[in-house]
Design a protein around this motif. Structure first.
Motif, mmCIF file in Angstrom:
data_model
loop_
_atom_site.group_PDB
_atom_site.id
_atom_site.type_symbol
_atom_site.label_atom_id
_atom_site.label_comp_id
_atom_site.label_asym_id
_atom_site.label_seq_id
_atom_site.Cartn_x
_atom_site.Cartn_y
_atom_site.Cartn_z
ATOM 1 N N ILE A 1 48.010 38.817 39.100
ATOM 2 C CA ILE A 1 47.152 37.655 39.191
ATOM 3 C C ILE A 1 46.387 38.334 40.818
ATOM 4 C CG2 ILE A 1 45.909 35.261 40.087
ATOM 5 C CD1 ILE A 1 47.697 33.959 37.863
ATOM 6 N N SER A 2 45.445 38.940 40.618
ATOM 7 C CA SER A 2 44.679 39.585 41.785
ATOM 8 C C SER A 2 44.911 38.997 42.914
ATOM 9 C CB SER A 2 42.569 40.426 41.392
ATOM 10 O OG SER A 2 42.352 39.818 40.970
ATOM 11 N N ALA A 3 44.551 37.457 42.379
ATOM 12 C CA ALA A 3 44.138 36.396 43.431
ATOM 13 C C ALA A 3 45.966 36.064 44.826
ATOM 14 C CB ALA A 3 43.823 35.301 43.563
ATOM 15 N N TYR A 4 46.645 36.929 44.139
ATOM 16 C CA TYR A 4 47.813 36.515 44.931
ATOM 17 C C TYR A 4 48.286 37.450 45.846
ATOM 18 C CZ TYR A 4 49.659 32.710 42.938
ATOM 19 O OH TYR A 4 49.478 31.082 43.170
ATOM 20 N N GLY A 5 47.015 39.246 45.637
ATOM 21 C CA GLY A 5 47.659 40.171 46.377
ATOM 22 C C GLY A 5 48.585 41.032 46.408
ATOM 23 N N ASP A 6 49.003 41.329 45.230
ATOM 24 C CA ASP A 6 50.270 41.957 44.601
ATOM 25 C C ASP A 6 50.047 43.915 45.011
ATOM 26 O OD1 ASP A 6 53.002 41.668 42.978
ATOM 27 O OD2 ASP A 6 52.506 43.445 42.903
ATOM 28 N N ALA A 7 50.775 44.409 45.898
ATOM 29 C CA ALA A 7 50.550 45.616 46.443
ATOM 30 C C ALA A 7 50.667 46.541 45.057
ATOM 31 C CB ALA A 7 51.898 46.074 47.002
ATOM 32 N N ARG A 8 51.043 46.388 43.930
ATOM 33 C CA ARG A 8 50.614 47.675 43.193
ATOM 34 C C ARG A 8 49.315 47.184 42.598
ATOM 35 N NH1 ARG A 8 55.756 45.919 38.913
ATOM 36 N NH2 ARG A 8 55.815 44.347 40.503
ATOM 37 N N ARG A 9 48.781 46.172 43.094
ATOM 38 C CA ARG A 9 47.080 45.702 42.120
ATOM 39 C C ARG A 9 47.197 46.103 40.927
ATOM 40 N NH1 ARG A 9 44.538 42.133 45.772
ATOM 41 N NH2 ARG A 9 42.808 42.441 44.419
ATOM 42 N N LEU A 10 47.762 45.353 40.078
ATOM 43 C CA LEU A 10 48.271 45.784 38.438
ATOM 44 C C LEU A 10 46.961 45.954 37.627
ATOM 45 C CD1 LEU A 10 52.262 43.742 37.895
ATOM 46 C CD2 LEU A 10 51.028 46.315 38.030
ATOM 47 N N LEU A 11 46.125 44.574 37.912
ATOM 48 C CA LEU A 11 44.455 44.509 37.876
ATOM 49 C C LEU A 11 43.765 43.043 38.705
ATOM 50 C CD1 LEU A 11 44.623 41.622 34.213
ATOM 51 C CD2 LEU A 11 46.592 41.848 36.428
ATOM 52 N N GLU A 12 42.823 43.339 37.763
ATOM 53 C CA GLU A 12 42.027 42.289 38.640
ATOM 54 C C GLU A 12 41.249 41.066 36.921
ATOM 55 O OE1 GLU A 12 40.289 42.668 41.170
ATOM 56 O OE2 GLU A 12 42.004 44.586 41.500
ATOM 57 N N THR A 13 41.700 39.905 38.445
ATOM 58 C CA THR A 13 41.519 38.865 36.840
ATOM 59 C C THR A 13 40.368 37.971 38.075
ATOM 60 O OG1 THR A 13 43.565 37.697 38.656
ATOM 61 C CG2 THR A 13 43.678 38.770 36.305
ATOM 62 N N PRO A 14 39.108 38.393 37.322
ATOM 63 C CA PRO A 14 38.087 37.495 38.211
ATOM 64 C C PRO A 14 37.402 36.448 38.506
ATOM 65 C CG PRO A 14 37.431 39.264 36.151
ATOM 66 C CD PRO A 14 38.548 39.349 36.731
ATOM 67 N N HIS A 15 37.989 35.413 37.483
ATOM 68 C CA HIS A 15 38.408 34.794 36.187
ATOM 69 C C HIS A 15 38.949 33.198 37.213
ATOM 70 C CE1 HIS A 15 35.179 35.479 34.119
ATOM 71 N NE2 HIS A 15 35.608 36.231 33.531
ATOM 72 N N LEU A 16 40.676 34.029 37.414
ATOM 73 C CA LEU A 16 41.267 33.598 38.069
ATOM 74 C C LEU A 16 41.214 33.383 39.707
ATOM 75 C CD1 LEU A 16 44.478 34.637 35.803
ATOM 76 C CD2 LEU A 16 43.756 32.266 36.286
ATOM 77 N N ASP A 17 40.699 34.810 40.417
ATOM 78 C CA ASP A 17 40.618 34.835 40.981
ATOM 79 C C ASP A 17 39.097 33.899 42.003
ATOM 80 O OD1 ASP A 17 42.065 36.612 40.859
ATOM 81 O OD2 ASP A 17 40.628 38.439 41.970
ATOM 82 N N ARG A 18 38.257 33.926 40.572
ATOM 83 C CA ARG A 18 36.882 32.627 41.024
ATOM 84 C C ARG A 18 37.698 30.963 41.337
ATOM 85 N NH1 ARG A 18 34.189 32.049 35.572
ATOM 86 N NH2 ARG A 18 32.515 29.737 35.649
ATOM 87 N N LEU A 19 38.483 30.690 40.836
ATOM 88 C CA LEU A 19 39.252 29.297 40.325
ATOM 89 C C LEU A 19 39.892 29.442 41.998
ATOM 90 C CD1 LEU A 19 39.902 26.541 39.537
ATOM 91 C CD2 LEU A 19 41.769 27.651 38.100
ATOM 92 N N ALA A 20 40.510 30.975 42.514
ATOM 93 C CA ALA A 20 41.170 30.644 43.952
ATOM 94 C C ALA A 20 40.494 30.147 44.590
ATOM 95 C CB ALA A 20 42.477 31.464 43.573
ATOM 96 N N LYS A 21 39.335 30.842 44.838
ATOM 97 C CA LYS A 21 38.505 30.977 45.909
ATOM 98 C C LYS A 21 37.856 29.910 45.810
ATOM 99 C CE LYS A 21 36.352 35.640 45.544
ATOM 100 N NZ LYS A 21 36.394 36.115 44.442
ATOM 101 N N SER A 22 37.660 28.617 44.780
ATOM 102 C CA SER A 22 36.358 27.614 44.430
ATOM 103 C C SER A 22 37.824 26.378 44.906
ATOM 104 C CB SER A 22 36.115 27.168 43.352
ATOM 105 O OG SER A 22 36.973 26.975 42.477
#
Ligand code: CA
Length: 522
Positions: free
Chosen positions: A41-62
């Motif tokens: 989950i990109s919102a978790y900021g893993d160093a490998r940056r395995l993929l972008e998860t824009p919608h999960l990140d949107r949930l994290a941001k809100s």
């Protein structure tokens, strides 16, 4: 005046009405996936940056991102039983995936919400053997479910669905929201099979990574030194356990001829290249890791889109402001760390699960909690949100104060973990232990190799070194032993457990206690 305090008061008083003017009990949507590693989950900021998860990140941001959300038992069925009951598996009875069956007559949070006037539904993965109880509507995958054109069970009746399972579950979830009784608050559990093994992506996501080469985890070639036999003797490695189906050298079941054509168009040229290369040893493990990451992140892409579709629906219908949205998974997962896939261990990648919570009016957007929280806390959090009395037998804590940015001074600083299933399917030895912000004290029990280990995550973040015998840790060790004993008393953990808890059919009682012997070194 905080409108939520007011609404809790009203709900407790039973004075809630459907009138437009009165504050309403919040709706609750839990989007619960299966085996979703926080690393993906990109919102978790893993160093490998395995993929972008824009919608999960949107949930994290809100809402709030929890960085240390732990599961009491890192395996599918038991974890789901914990969520429903707010109790550990030794009390809710679903201890393993081998021979447990969920007792649907016990108290669960959906039943209590239903009684309090909520309309309730569970759609997707269930995996608790018995039929769901406490839901006005349910449509579940039988067992583990499959990724394409899944058979499902709708209120006891077998039905056949067409399409990619993550999309099917999302469609059904939104359809239920659309058709619900709009005079009532609702609870929706939208539960995905993805990204569970064997990680079959949607056809539209094949090749979505553009044949990217994924960074390897530092421990891909862990030699398992400095630890006991359990980590060496497991059967969940990319090297030994990964099957041709896992590798997509064999296609997944149940594709239509058209789907199969699209599947082969992506995989066949790549598989031919792989076969021609005739890889072995580390090169083979590396190839498998790359294939695994393509497929795993591929399935996550559809889960991410599903989250986006649900959020969009809630916003479009004007429901977002009064709906708590939670995204989580039944546990974490190894994405090549220690050379592994799967879960089960007290180690960080499987112990920790993603948890993102949006609660408008309560939780500040973009906030982060590093507190020790758990899927064990979900039931009490939802009941608290609805203003429903929390049964004394539940063993978690409502996350509401943390979500509101007011961490209680007496919030838990240690967490009890337990895992039973042995030996099949992955030869992970039964173990239990205590987890703190920094340490883990673990007891491997129930086999001939009965031993303890101690990990210091501050000095050893990848958990590669057992320091139980190190004199520098003598005080820490005895403190942790005391805390573990206290937790076991508080949580009513039995000293003797029935042999079938370990997946065995017969035999003597298994003692969980035992001498605190130092781990055998390699
Ligand atoms: Ca799972």
């Amino acid at each position: 005046m905080n409108s939520l305090l007011l609404l809790t008061g009203l709900a407790v008083a039973g004075a809630l009405t459907a009138s437009a003017a009165a504050p309403r009990q919040p709706n609750i949507v839990l989007i619960f996936s299966d085996d979703h590693a926080y690393q993906a989950i990109s919102a978790y900021g893993d160093a490998r940056r395995l993929l972008e998860t824009p919608h999960l990140d949107r949930l994290a941001k809100s809402g709030m991102r929890f960085d240390r959300a732990l599961v009491p038992n890192s395996i599918c069925g038991p974890s789901r039983a914990v969520v429903l009951t707010g109790k550990y598996n030794h009390l809710n009875g679903f201890v393993n995936n081998s021979n447990s069956r969920f007792d649907g007559s016990q108290v669960t949070f959906p039943k209590l919400l239903q009684k309090a006037g909520y309309q309730t539904a569970v759609i997707g993965k269930w995996h608790l053997v018995s039929d769901p109880t406490g839901f006005d509507f349910w449509q579940i995958l039988p067992g583990q479910g499959i990724y394409y054109n899944p058979p499902m069970i709708r209120m006891g009746e077998q039905v056949k669905m067409e399409g990619y399972t993550t999309d099917v579950i999302t469609d059904l979830s939104i359809e239920w929201l659309r058709k619900r009784d709009k005079s009532k608050p609702f609870l929706l559990l939208s539960q995905h099979k993805a990204p569970h093994r064997e990680w079959a992506p949607a056809l539209r996501h094949l090749g979505a990574d553009g044949d990217r080469v994924y960074p390897e985890p530092e421990t891909l070639f862990d030699d398992y030194a400095n630890r006991g036999i359990a980590v060496r003797d497991q059967d969940m490695s990319l090297e030994k356990t990964f099957t041709p189906r896992d590798a997509k050298l064999d296609p997944p079941p149940n594709l239509t001829p058209e789907q199969r054509k699209a599947w082969d168009a992506y995989y066949e040229p790549r598989n031919a290249k792989f076969r021609a290369a005739n890889l072995s040893g580390r090169d083979l493990v590396r190839w498998r890791y790359q294939r695994y990451m393509h497929d795993y992140t591929g399935t996550v892409r559809a889960v991410d889109e599903s989250v986006g579709r649900v959020l969009d629906y809630l916003e479009k219908e004007g429901l977002a402001e009064n709906t708590i949205v939670v995204y989580s998974s039944d546990q974490g997962f190894f994405l090549g760390e220690h050379g592994w896939f799967d879960k089960r261990w007290i180690f960080e990648e499987s112990l920790r699960t993603p948890l993102l919570v949006r609660w408008p009016g309560v939780t500040r957007g973009g906030s982060v909690s590093k507190d020790l929280v758990s899927t064990l806390d979900f039931a009490e959090t939802f009941l608290d949100a609805a203003g429903v009395a929390i049964p004394a037998e539940m063993q978690g804590h409502s996350l509401r104060p943390i979500l509101a940015g007011r961490r209680p001074a007496d919030w838990r600083t240690s967490f009890y973990y337990q895992y039973f299933e042995w030996p099949a399917p992955h030869r992970v030895r039964p173990h239990y232990g205590v987890v703190t912000d920094r340490y883990k004290l673990v007891h491997f029990f129930g086999t001939a190799d009965d031993y303890w280990e101690l990990y210091d995550r501050e000095k050893d973040p990848h958990e590669l070194r057992n320091v139980l015998g190190d004199p520098a840790y003598a005080t820490t060790r005895s403190e942790l032993e005391r805390e573990l004993a206290r937790l076991r008393r508080e949580l009513k953990v039995p000293e003797q457990i029935p042999p079938h808890w370990l997946g065995r059919q017969a035999g003597d009682q298994t003692k969980q206690g035992g001498k605190k012997k130092q781990a055998k070194q390699k």
